[in-house]
Every structure is written in structure tokens, then in C-alpha cells.
Design a protein around this motif. Structure first.
Motif, PDB file in Angstrom:
ATOM      1  N   PRO A 215       0.786  -1.245   0.000  1.00 52.15           N
ATOM      2  CA  PRO A 215       0.000   0.000   0.000  1.00 52.15           C
ATOM      3  C   PRO A 215       0.813   1.287   0.000  1.00 52.15           C
ATOM      4  N   THR A 216       2.015   1.288   0.563  1.00 51.98           N
ATOM      5  CA  THR A 216       2.792   2.529   0.641  1.00 51.98           C
ATOM      6  C   THR A 216       3.976   2.529  -0.323  1.00 51.98           C
ATOM      7  N   GLN A 217       3.921   1.735  -1.374  1.00 56.29           N
ATOM      8  CA  GLN A 217       5.029   1.643  -2.318  1.00 56.29           C
ATOM      9  C   GLN A 217       5.343   3.000  -2.935  1.00 56.29           C
ATOM     10  N   LYS A 218       6.633   3.333  -3.012  1.00 61.16           N
ATOM     11  CA  LYS A 218       7.092   4.554  -3.651  1.00 61.16           C
ATOM     12  C   LYS A 218       7.682   4.225  -5.024  1.00 61.16           C
ATOM     13  N   PRO A 219       7.606   5.155  -5.971  1.00 59.32           N
ATOM     14  CA  PRO A 219       8.108   4.884  -7.323  1.00 59.32           C
ATOM     15  C   PRO A 219       9.622   4.756  -7.351  1.00 59.32           C
ATOM     16  N   ILE A 220      10.100   3.834  -8.157  1.00 62.32           N
ATOM     17  CA  ILE A 220      11.531   3.560  -8.208  1.00 62.32           C
ATOM     18  C   ILE A 220      12.305   4.758  -8.737  1.00 62.32           C
ATOM     19  N   GLY A 221      11.675   5.595  -9.574  1.00 63.09           N
ATOM     20  CA  GLY A 221      12.370   6.764 -10.094  1.00 63.09           C
ATOM     21  C   GLY A 221      12.844   7.705  -9.009  1.00 63.09           C
ATOM     22  N   LEU A 222      12.066   7.868  -7.947  1.00 65.49           N
ATOM     23  CA  LEU A 222      12.487   8.715  -6.836  1.00 65.49           C
ATOM     24  C   LEU A 222      13.735   8.164  -6.167  1.00 65.49           C
ATOM     25  N   LEU A 223      13.701   6.871  -5.863  1.00 62.11           N
ATOM     26  CA  LEU A 223      14.814   6.257  -5.146  1.00 62.11           C
ATOM     27  C   LEU A 223      16.065   6.161  -6.006  1.00 62.11           C
ATOM     28  N   ARG A 224      15.891   5.926  -7.310  1.00 65.25           N
ATOM     29  CA  ARG A 224      17.060   5.891  -8.204  1.00 65.25           C
ATOM     30  C   ARG A 224      17.812   7.219  -8.152  1.00 65.25           C
ATOM     31  N   ARG A 225      17.081   8.308  -8.133  1.00 62.86           N
ATOM     32  CA  ARG A 225      17.730   9.620  -8.114  1.00 62.86           C
ATOM     33  C   ARG A 225      18.541   9.815  -6.842  1.00 62.86           C
ATOM     34  N   MET A 226      17.975   9.444  -5.697  1.00 66.78           N
ATOM     35  CA  MET A 226      18.696   9.581  -4.429  1.00 66.78           C
ATOM     36  C   MET A 226      19.932   8.694  -4.389  1.00 66.78           C
ATOM     37  N   THR A 246      11.569  -0.726  -2.393  1.00 59.95           N
ATOM     38  CA  THR A 246      11.920   0.081  -3.558  1.00 59.95           C
ATOM     39  C   THR A 246      13.371   0.548  -3.521  1.00 59.95           C
ATOM     40  N   LEU A 247      13.908   0.835  -2.323  1.00 59.59           N
ATOM     41  CA  LEU A 247      15.326   1.205  -2.269  1.00 59.59           C
ATOM     42  C   LEU A 247      16.183   0.074  -2.810  1.00 59.59           C
ATOM     43  N   GLY A 248      15.879  -1.158  -2.415  1.00 66.60           N
ATOM     44  CA  GLY A 248      16.635  -2.289  -2.915  1.00 66.60           C
ATOM     45  C   GLY A 248      16.527  -2.440  -4.414  1.00 66.60           C
ATOM     46  N   ALA A 249      15.315  -2.233  -4.957  1.00 61.32           N
ATOM     47  CA  ALA A 249      15.127  -2.331  -6.403  1.00 61.32           C
ATOM     48  C   ALA A 249      15.943  -1.276  -7.129  1.00 61.32           C
ATOM     49  N   ALA A 250      15.966  -0.040  -6.596  1.00 58.16           N
ATOM     50  CA  ALA A 250      16.766   1.015  -7.207  1.00 58.16           C
ATOM     51  C   ALA A 250      18.254   0.700  -7.111  1.00 58.16           C
ATOM     52  N   ALA A 251      18.678   0.184  -5.955  1.00 58.76           N
ATOM     53  CA  ALA A 251      20.091  -0.136  -5.769  1.00 58.76           C
ATOM     54  C   ALA A 251      20.557  -1.194  -6.762  1.00 58.76           C
ATOM     55  N   ARG A 252      19.724  -2.207  -7.025  1.00 56.08           N
ATOM     56  CA  ARG A 252      20.113  -3.269  -7.960  1.00 56.08           C
ATOM     57  C   ARG A 252      20.370  -2.711  -9.356  1.00 56.08           C
ATOM     58  N   THR A 253      19.554  -1.736  -9.781  1.00 56.84           N
ATOM     59  CA  THR A 253      19.724  -1.193 -11.133  1.00 56.84           C
ATOM     60  C   THR A 253      20.976  -0.342 -11.259  1.00 56.84           C
ATOM     61  N   LEU A 254      21.545   0.084 -10.128  1.00 60.17           N
ATOM     62  CA  LEU A 254      22.696   0.992 -10.137  1.00 60.17           C
ATOM     63  C   LEU A 254      23.957   0.343  -9.576  1.00 60.17           C
ATOM     64  N   ASP A 255      23.940  -0.983  -9.423  1.00 63.27           N
ATOM     65  CA  ASP A 255      25.114  -1.721  -8.960  1.00 63.27           C
ATOM     66  C   ASP A 255      25.532  -1.326  -7.544  1.00 63.27           C
ATOM     67  N   ARG A 256      24.549  -1.046  -6.693  1.00 60.43           N
ATOM     68  CA  ARG A 256      24.799  -0.871  -5.268  1.00 60.43           C
ATOM     69  C   ARG A 256      24.333  -2.107  -4.521  1.00 60.43           C
ATOM     70  N   ARG A 257      24.829  -2.280  -3.308  1.00 63.35           N
ATOM     71  CA  ARG A 257      24.396  -3.365  -2.426  1.00 63.35           C
ATOM     72  C   ARG A 257      23.432  -2.793  -1.398  1.00 63.35           C
ATOM     73  N   PHE A 258      22.448  -3.597  -0.972  1.00 64.19           N
ATOM     74  CA  PHE A 258      21.453  -3.036  -0.076  1.00 64.19           C
ATOM     75  C   PHE A 258      21.137  -3.954   1.090  1.00 64.19           C
ATOM     76  N   VAL A 259      20.672  -3.322   2.179  1.00 64.81           N
ATOM     77  CA  VAL A 259      20.058  -3.998   3.315  1.00 64.81           C
ATOM     78  C   VAL A 259      18.693  -3.358   3.510  1.00 64.81           C
ATOM     79  N   CYS A 260      17.637  -4.175   3.476  1.00 64.88           N
ATOM     80  CA  CYS A 260      16.267  -3.727   3.684  1.00 64.88           C
ATOM     81  C   CYS A 260      15.710  -4.420   4.922  1.00 64.88           C
ATOM     82  N   VAL A 261      15.211  -3.647   5.874  1.00 67.23           N
ATOM     83  CA  VAL A 261      14.717  -4.178   7.143  1.00 67.23           C
ATOM     84  C   VAL A 261      13.256  -3.785   7.314  1.00 67.23           C
ATOM     85  N   ASP A 262      12.409  -4.740   7.732  1.00 69.18           N
ATOM     86  CA  ASP A 262      11.014  -4.428   8.042  1.00 69.18           C
ATOM     87  C   ASP A 262      10.490  -5.505   8.992  1.00 69.18           C
TER      88      ASP A 262
END
Length: 285
Positions: A215-226, A246-262
Motif C-alpha cells: 500500500p505505501t510503495q514509492k516509485p523507483i524513479g524517486l529512489l534511483r535519483r537519491m 523500492t530502495l533495494g530495487a533502485a540499488a540493484r539497477t545501479l550496482d549498489r548493495r542493499f540492506v532492507c529491514v522491516d
């Protein structure tokens, strides 16, 4: 302490307040969070004013070893406000500051209900000199009130750990079309302009391929820019209110590594579908 660095991208099912202290300090060049906080419950409690104590005599410890004096006022009845917000966010923001690299950047995504409280809180904790930007994400979707100006924006507060050395790569940021292309050269029109602190970007389409159902998904375009601006390929980035990931999805497209916690099982299941076997999944106590 969590083994660091992990072998690959990591999705953690945990209470972030308990899990974050297990991570080593200085691990992430960029942290983004979109915390849920707007209970709407009225409460009676003492008001709290927080001021920085320059002589170290304050009763509340803060970032960089600073201290803060807590002044208690009269009891008042109000909807969730500063005192509640401090109690909820302060320990998590302390961890965010600790986990940033010395050239790291922190993004806090909120709406109009809470952002003014958060700005005061972050100024006190990070230091006003560490404030970098107030980004306005403007969108145009949904209902229209006829009794007030419809609220169609979110606010993203941006703070850096060290204002003298933070990482910001404008060359990697996506470009936008000029609103008045006739006023600039054809070369500039073709290249596009750098975004300002007002970002016009649609929400996630209810019928688009990007939609996960969260329900609270943010667009990947925002996170890619950050991510593009505030980290480099190979860097680790963190979201500890990860939601749909979404942060993880953006990170994958830009060759970053991510940790997502929830701590929401629905969020973890959404990220399992989104990342499949490309991430490691951990359930923490």
C-alpha cells in the motif's frame, strides 16, 4: 553483531530498533527511510522542549557526544505530536547517524503531518549545519478537495553526516526536460537540466508493471535519483522501514548493495516476490 559485509543483498525481518544496533558503524553511504507514523490518537502528556546544551550539562545524550537539556512544561492534550514523535524516531535516527559513513547522506521521507516535527528533531540531533535539502516530491493523482488546496506532495529531508565531505555526484543524476526549451540552446535541450529540490514524478501506477500491491510503495524513479546522487557503485545503502523494497530495487539497477529491514510479514513477502533468489533473507530476534 551482524557479520559485515554480508555476502550479498540482505532482506531482514526484524524490529529495526532491535536490529540496527547489531550492525557496525559507518557501514552505509546512503540511508533512506519512509517511516509510518500518524496514529491520530489524542493523548495527554507533558510537552517537551529540547535545546542543545553547549556546556555538556544536558540530561539527554545526542549525536557526536553532545547533550540536550529537556525542559518539561504543563500537561496538554493534543494529537500525536513532538513528544510522541521524539520517542518513536529518536533511537532510530541515532542509529542512522551511527551507521552512516563519514561522507554519508540520510533521506527522511514524510508528509505534511509530521515533517515539521522531524525537521526540529533532526536539526537538534544531526546539527543544523548538516541540513542539505528539503526536497518536495510533487505528484498529481487522486481525489480533489473543494474545501482546501488538495495536498499533492511529500517532503524528503536530507541531512549529511559531515557537511565538509559528503558524497554528491550530480553527473550521475537523471536529467529533466526544460519547461521552457525555447529559452536555452538546442544542446541543453537535448541533454536536459539537473533536477532542483522540487521533483515532479507520478505515483506508482495502479495498473503498471512496477506495482507490487504494497500500500505505501514509492516509485523507483524517486529512489534511483537519491541512490545515484548519494552513493557510488559497490556502496552499501540501507532502508530500515523497507516496505515494498523500492530502495533495494533502485540499488540493484545501479550496482549498489542493499540492506532492507522491516517487521511487517507482508513487506517481507512482497520483497521475496520482488527480489526472488537475488537476495539473502534473514529473520532476526
Amino acid at each position: 553483531m551482524t557479520a559485515w559485509p554480508p555476502a550479498g543483498d540482505l532482506v531482514v525481518h526484524a524490529d529495526n530498533a532491535a536490529y540496527l544496533p547489531t550492525l557496525p558503524g559507518g557501514s552505509f553511504r546512503m540511508i533512506y527511510i519512509d517511516p509510518p507514523f500518524n496514529t491520530g490518537r489524542s493523548r495527554a502528556r507533558q510537552t517537551v522542549t529540547v535545546t542543545r546544551s553547549l556546556d555538556g550539562s544536558g540530561d539527554r545524550r545526542g549525536f557526536r557526544g553532545g547533550s540536550y537539556a529537556t525542559l518539561k512544561g504543563d500537561l496538554t492534550s493534543y494529537a500525536d505530536a513532538f513528544a510522541d514523535y521524539w520517542e518513536f524516531l529518536e533511537p532510530r535516527l541515532l542509529q542512522a547517524w551511527r551507521l552512516l559513513t563519514d561522507d554519508g547522506t540520510f533521506y527522511l521521507h514524510l508528509d505534511y503531518r509530521e515533517v515539521h516535527y522531524a525537521k526540529v528533531l533532526l536539526d537538534a540531533l544531526f546539527g543544523r549545519e548538516c541540513f542539505l535539502n528539503e526536497i518536495i516530491w510533487a505528484y498529481d493523482f487522486g481525489g480533489r478537495s473543494t474545501r482546501r488546496w488538495p495536498a499533492k506532495h511529500d517532503t524528503i529531508l536530507v541531512y549529511v553526516k559531515d557537511p565538509a565531505r559528503y558524497w554528491f555526484d550530480s553527473a550521475e543524476v537523471d536529467r529533466e526536460p526544460y519547461m521552457a526549451p525555447g529559452l536555452v540552446t538546442p544542446e541543453k535541450v537535448a541533454r536536459g537540466k539537473l533536477p532542483t529540490d522540487v521533483w515532479w514524478h507520478t505515483i506508482v501506477s495502479p495498473t503498471g508493471k512496477e506495482k507490487t500491491g504494497y500500500p505505501t510503495q514509492k516509485p523507483i524513479g524517486l529512489l534511483r535519483r537519491m541512490v545515484a546522487a548519494s552513493s557510488a557503485p559497490g556502496d552499501w545503502v540501507l532502508d530500515f522501514f523497507a516496505g515494498s523494497g523500492t530502495l533495494g530495487a533502485a540499488a540493484r539497477t545501479l550496482d549498489r548493495r542493499f540492506v532492507c529491514v522491516d517487521d511487517n510479514p507482508q513487506a517481507i513477502e512482497t520483497m521475496r516476490r520482488r527480489f526472488a533468489d537475488t537476495a539473502t533473507y534473514l529473520t532476526a530476534p
